[in-house]
Design an enzyme around this catalytic site. Sequence first.
Site, PDB file in Angstrom:
ATOM      1  N   TYR A   1      29.022  19.914 -23.919  1.00 25.64           N
ATOM      2  CA  TYR A   1      29.751  18.978 -23.378  1.00 25.64           C
ATOM      3  C   TYR A   1      31.162  17.929 -23.697  1.00 25.64           C
ATOM      4  CZ  TYR A   1      28.204  16.351 -27.728  1.00 25.64           C
ATOM      5  OH  TYR A   1      27.888  15.849 -28.941  1.00 25.64           O
ATOM      6  N   CYS A   2      31.252  16.825 -22.986  1.00 28.28           N
ATOM      7  CA  CYS A   2      32.932  16.238 -23.126  1.00 28.28           C
ATOM      8  C   CYS A   2      32.798  15.160 -23.106  1.00 28.28           C
ATOM      9  CB  CYS A   2      33.527  16.904 -22.725  1.00 28.28           C
ATOM     10  SG  CYS A   2      33.808  16.643 -20.622  1.00 28.28           S
ATOM     11  N   TRP A   3      33.071  13.952 -22.798  1.00 25.76           N
ATOM     12  CA  TRP A   3      33.190  12.825 -22.229  1.00 25.76           C
ATOM     13  C   TRP A   3      32.209  12.194 -21.469  1.00 25.76           C
ATOM     14  CZ3 TRP A   3      33.175   8.771 -24.916  1.00 25.76           C
ATOM     15  CH2 TRP A   3      32.784   7.500 -24.588  1.00 25.76           C
TER      16      TRP A   3
ATOM     17  N   GLY B   1      33.450  16.281 -17.481  1.00 26.29           N
ATOM     18  CA  GLY B   1      34.481  16.903 -16.634  1.00 26.29           C
ATOM     19  C   GLY B   1      34.885  18.115 -17.004  1.00 26.29           C
TER      20      GLY B   1
ATOM     21  N   TYR C   1      28.553  13.377 -22.855  1.00 30.08           N
ATOM     22  CA  TYR C   1      28.594  12.725 -23.515  1.00 30.08           C
ATOM     23  C   TYR C   1      28.208  10.669 -23.445  1.00 30.08           C
ATOM     24  CZ  TYR C   1      29.008   8.741 -27.786  1.00 30.08           C
ATOM     25  OH  TYR C   1      28.503   7.710 -28.611  1.00 30.08           O
TER      26      TYR C   1
END
Length: 348
Positions: free
Chosen positions: A92-94, A97, A121
């Site tokens: 996962y990232c922010w 994306g 996140y």
Amino acid sequence: MKHPACVDMSGTDGFDEIIDVRSPAEFALDHLPGACNCPVLDDAERARVGTLYKSSPFEARKMGAALVANNIAQHLQAHFSDRDRNWRPLVYCWRGGKRSGSMAHVLREVGWEAATLDGGYQSYRRFVVMQLAELPPRFDFRVVCGPTGSGKSHLLSSIASAGGQVLDLEALARHRGSLLGGLPGETQPSQKMFESLIWKSLRGFDAARPVFVEAESRRIGTLRLPEALLSRMRESRCISLCVPVAERVRFLLAEYRHLLDEPDWLAFRLQRLAALHSRQTVDDWIARIEARDWEALVSELLATHYDPAYLRSLRYHYPLSADSLAVDVERLDPDRLAEISRALVDEA
């Protein structure tokens, strides 16, 4: 069986590893419990790409792609090289994306069933906020009360060792909850991380069994308790520790020994109480510090500040404390606390 390439928060269990590809600064602020940080852009690189993007999005994407590719290659060699073919990571990232998509794409090309977290996140954070509103009312809390120096945190630790369910908020906050409650060498987590840690604890509890927790005010150091949790605690049954003042003084001198090694800092902190007490009272405390008369200082602080403030707050915020289970603790030693803990867990 082929697993989905993108999951929401209801599908995050069962992965072999959770990989946070955000920058180290983002990760330090808060992250999914148990996640490891394998950034595809570090803090400086992220800043460089972001600055360039304002003037030339194309050049920024080109620079970013090269940096991301290089960092993913390094993680493959340093972090993922010993993973077997059945390894299943969640990335996962922010926002779910490009950063997580880039890492997951490479991992899938290797042959691993890598999935990404839908919404990243941000979706996790919304989920935690929702859970912290929904979970606390499900539990039967038993609130451990007692004035400063009653060994409440030690009792909670002993209850946990006896098999009881314990939510130790001060341990999660890395703070003892008073003006002098900062822990030596410790920094409090961010508010978001604190809430993540509370959520992690709550989701592991059995709602059919009581959860022991210490009576807390709205803040522990700089951190705020979630409103639903605080409300549920304040309407719960209480257990009151009754400890002789002399034993509390002995206990506090041992627990806060580090403060006695910094008398100037201690005097500075106590000056902050001048708005609540007379100038003469504060001057008397400072005189005790200068004379290194520690027992008298602690006794006077308990009598003139901590005990009256605690009792006022307890009566107002924890109305059921008036009918609490009183537990006499003649001495705060491990054996006595273990005896009390076993009785509380057995009776729960």
